[in-house]
Design a protein around this motif. Structure first.
Motif, PDB file in Angstrom:
ATOM      1  N   THR A  37     -57.616  38.749 110.624  1.00 35.47           N
ATOM      2  CA  THR A  37     -56.419  38.058 111.075  1.00 35.47           C
ATOM      3  C   THR A  37     -56.590  36.555 110.893  1.00 35.47           C
ATOM      4  O   THR A  37     -57.706  36.043 110.816  1.00 35.47           O
ATOM      5  N   VAL A  38     -55.449  35.865 110.832  1.00 32.29           N
ATOM      6  CA  VAL A  38     -55.432  34.400 110.811  1.00 32.29           C
ATOM      7  C   VAL A  38     -54.412  33.971 111.862  1.00 32.29           C
ATOM      8  O   VAL A  38     -53.252  34.391 111.817  1.00 32.29           O
ATOM      9  N   THR A  39     -54.883  33.144 112.800  1.00 33.39           N
ATOM     10  CA  THR A  39     -53.993  32.634 113.838  1.00 33.39           C
ATOM     11  C   THR A  39     -54.012  31.106 113.830  1.00 33.39           C
ATOM     12  O   THR A  39     -54.976  30.482 113.388  1.00 33.39           O
ATOM     13  N   PHE A  40     -52.928  30.547 114.325  1.00 34.67           N
ATOM     14  CA  PHE A  40     -52.783  29.097 114.471  1.00 34.67           C
ATOM     15  C   PHE A  40     -52.058  28.872 115.785  1.00 34.67           C
ATOM     16  O   PHE A  40     -51.005  29.467 116.030  1.00 34.67           O
ATOM     17  N   ARG A  41     -52.638  28.046 116.631  1.00 28.68           N
ATOM     18  CA  ARG A  41     -52.098  27.820 117.975  1.00 28.68           C
ATOM     19  C   ARG A  41     -51.949  29.134 118.733  1.00 28.68           C
ATOM     20  O   ARG A  41     -50.985  29.353 119.471  1.00 28.68           O
ATOM     21  N   GLY A  42     -52.893  30.046 118.495  1.00 23.40           N
ATOM     22  CA  GLY A  42     -52.912  31.324 119.201  1.00 23.40           C
ATOM     23  C   GLY A  42     -51.920  32.353 118.696  1.00 23.40           C
ATOM     24  O   GLY A  42     -51.855  33.457 119.225  1.00 23.40           O
ATOM     25  N   GLN A  43     -51.162  32.026 117.652  1.00 22.06           N
ATOM     26  CA  GLN A  43     -50.139  32.928 117.125  1.00 22.06           C
ATOM     27  C   GLN A  43     -50.500  33.376 115.708  1.00 22.06           C
ATOM     28  O   GLN A  43     -51.091  32.610 114.947  1.00 22.06           O
ATOM     29  N   PRO A  44     -50.126  34.607 115.321  1.00 21.92           N
ATOM     30  CA  PRO A  44     -50.372  35.055 113.946  1.00 21.92           C
ATOM     31  C   PRO A  44     -49.629  34.165 112.944  1.00 21.92           C
ATOM     32  O   PRO A  44     -48.484  33.787 113.178  1.00 21.92           O
ATOM     33  N   LYS A  58     -74.965  26.266  98.382  1.00 20.23           N
ATOM     34  CA  LYS A  58     -75.940  27.050  99.148  1.00 20.23           C
ATOM     35  C   LYS A  58     -76.539  28.167  98.298  1.00 20.23           C
ATOM     36  O   LYS A  58     -77.106  29.118  98.820  1.00 20.23           O
ATOM     37  N   GLY A  59     -76.370  28.057  96.969  1.00 25.12           N
ATOM     38  CA  GLY A  59     -76.991  29.003  96.048  1.00 25.12           C
ATOM     39  C   GLY A  59     -76.246  30.296  95.819  1.00 25.12           C
ATOM     40  O   GLY A  59     -76.766  31.211  95.183  1.00 25.12           O
ATOM     41  N   ASN A  60     -75.033  30.418  96.304  1.00 22.44           N
ATOM     42  CA  ASN A  60     -74.267  31.652  96.105  1.00 22.44           C
ATOM     43  C   ASN A  60     -73.392  31.498  94.875  1.00 22.44           C
ATOM     44  O   ASN A  60     -72.560  30.599  94.793  1.00 22.44           O
ATOM     45  N   ARG A  61     -73.596  32.358  93.908  1.00 18.95           N
ATOM     46  CA  ARG A  61     -72.845  32.301  92.655  1.00 18.95           C
ATOM     47  C   ARG A  61     -72.236  33.668  92.348  1.00 18.95           C
ATOM     48  O   ARG A  61     -72.829  34.683  92.613  1.00 18.95           O
ATOM     49  N   GLY A  62     -71.052  33.626  91.769  1.00 18.28           N
ATOM     50  CA  GLY A  62     -70.373  34.861  91.397  1.00 18.28           C
ATOM     51  C   GLY A  62     -68.879  34.666  91.481  1.00 18.28           C
ATOM     52  O   GLY A  62     -68.400  33.560  91.725  1.00 18.28           O
ATOM     53  N   PRO A  63     -68.134  35.749  91.302  1.00 15.40           N
ATOM     54  CA  PRO A  63     -66.672  35.641  91.313  1.00 15.40           C
ATOM     55  C   PRO A  63     -66.126  35.414  92.718  1.00 15.40           C
ATOM     56  O   PRO A  63     -66.687  35.886  93.702  1.00 15.40           O
ATOM     57  N   GLY A  64     -65.041  34.678  92.786  1.00 14.93           N
ATOM     58  CA  GLY A  64     -64.325  34.504  94.039  1.00 14.93           C
ATOM     59  C   GLY A  64     -63.321  35.620  94.225  1.00 14.93           C
ATOM     60  O   GLY A  64     -63.203  36.533  93.403  1.00 14.93           O
ATOM     61  N   SER A  65     -62.599  35.563  95.312  1.00 17.43           N
ATOM     62  CA  SER A  65     -61.539  36.540  95.555  1.00 17.43           C
ATOM     63  C   SER A  65     -60.448  35.875  96.386  1.00 17.43           C
ATOM     64  O   SER A  65     -60.600  34.735  96.818  1.00 17.43           O
ATOM     65  N   ASN A  66     -59.365  36.592  96.588  1.00 22.55           N
ATOM     66  CA  ASN A  66     -58.273  36.055  97.391  1.00 22.55           C
ATOM     67  C   ASN A  66     -57.559  37.183  98.101  1.00 22.55           C
ATOM     68  O   ASN A  66     -57.788  38.355  97.817  1.00 22.55           O
ATOM     69  N   ALA A  67     -56.712  36.805  99.031  1.00 25.59           N
ATOM     70  CA  ALA A  67     -55.945  37.794  99.798  1.00 25.59           C
ATOM     71  C   ALA A  67     -54.633  37.165 100.235  1.00 25.59           C
ATOM     72  O   ALA A  67     -54.594  35.992 100.608  1.00 25.59           O
ATOM     73  N   GLY A  68     -53.572  37.957 100.200  1.00 30.69           N
ATOM     74  CA  GLY A  68     -52.294  37.528 100.740  1.00 30.69           C
ATOM     75  C   GLY A  68     -52.316  37.655 102.256  1.00 30.69           C
ATOM     76  O   GLY A  68     -53.026  38.490 102.816  1.00 30.69           O
ATOM     77  N   LEU A  69     -51.545  36.820 102.921  1.00 27.13           N
ATOM     78  CA  LEU A  69     -51.475  36.794 104.378  1.00 27.13           C
ATOM     79  C   LEU A  69     -50.049  37.129 104.798  1.00 27.13           C
ATOM     80  O   LEU A  69     -49.102  36.452 104.389  1.00 27.13           O
ATOM     81  N   PHE A  70     -49.897  38.197 105.586  1.00 28.26           N
ATOM     82  CA  PHE A  70     -48.580  38.651 106.028  1.00 28.26           C
ATOM     83  C   PHE A  70     -48.655  39.019 107.504  1.00 28.26           C
ATOM     84  O   PHE A  70     -49.484  39.849 107.887  1.00 28.26           O
ATOM     85  N   ASP A  71     -47.808  38.395 108.290  1.00 25.68           N
ATOM     86  CA  ASP A  71     -47.754  38.663 109.734  1.00 25.68           C
ATOM     87  C   ASP A  71     -49.130  38.562 110.393  1.00 25.68           C
ATOM     88  O   ASP A  71     -49.490  39.386 111.236  1.00 25.68           O
ATOM     89  N   GLY A  72     -49.894  37.556 109.980  1.00 28.02           N
ATOM     90  CA  GLY A  72     -51.183  37.300 110.605  1.00 28.02           C
ATOM     91  C   GLY A  72     -52.334  38.153 110.116  1.00 28.02           C
ATOM     92  O   GLY A  72     -53.463  38.000 110.576  1.00 28.02           O
ATOM     93  N   ARG A  73     -52.103  39.067 109.162  1.00 26.65           N
ATOM     94  CA  ARG A  73     -53.166  39.957 108.675  1.00 26.65           C
ATOM     95  C   ARG A  73     -53.388  39.760 107.180  1.00 26.65           C
ATOM     96  O   ARG A  73     -52.456  39.464 106.447  1.00 26.65           O
TER      97      ARG A  73
END
Length: 137
Positions: A37-44, A58-73
């Motif tokens: 979850t992602v919240t801001f000011r206590g709200q999703p 910090k020595g970590n190498r490799g592919p990144g990733s991403n995610a869409g955020l919908f209704d706090g999830r």
């Protein structure tokens, strides 16, 4: 005799081989699903996205990733999750209310709730859950 044109199947095969060679397929690096979850000011947070970049400082190498955020999830897409270890996560959150930016151009994400937020995290080398609270600045 006319030159033969590559077939669609051959082109698709070359694309698949290219993806496997760069580690973007099942034969590539291990990737792990991540939800949370992602919240801001206590709200999703209504809408937005997260970007997970391995922390090369910090020595970590490799592919990144991403995610869409919908209704706090959020959740990473199948086989495109994170690689574990230290990461820098960028979070963009919006109110989710589409608006006209002028000139008939619509912004479907809505207005930003906060400036892009970056945080350093240590992600486990397994599928897991990680929740974020974006601080008020």
């Amino acid at each position: 005799m006319p030159a033969m044109q590559p077939t669609r199947r051959a082109l698709l095969g070359l694309a698949a081989i290219s993806l496997l060679a760069t580690g973007c397929g099942p034969q590539g690096v291990d990737r792990y699903d991540l939800t949370g979850t992602v919240t801001f000011r206590g709200q999703p947070v209504p809408k937005g996205y997260l970007i997970f970049q391995p922390d090369t400082a910090k020595g970590n190498r490799g592919p990144g990733s991403n995610a869409g955020l919908f209704d706090g999830r959020y959740e990473t897409m199948a086989r495109q999750g994170h690689i574990g270890g230290p990461h820098i996560v960028s979070i963009v959150g919006t109110d989710g209310i589409p608006f006209d930016q002028g000139g008939g151009v619509m912004n479907p994400m809505g207005k930003p709730l906060f400036p892009e937020y970056e945080v350093e995290v240590e992600l486990p080398k397994e599928s897991s859950e990680y929740n974020f609270e974006v601080p008020v600045k």
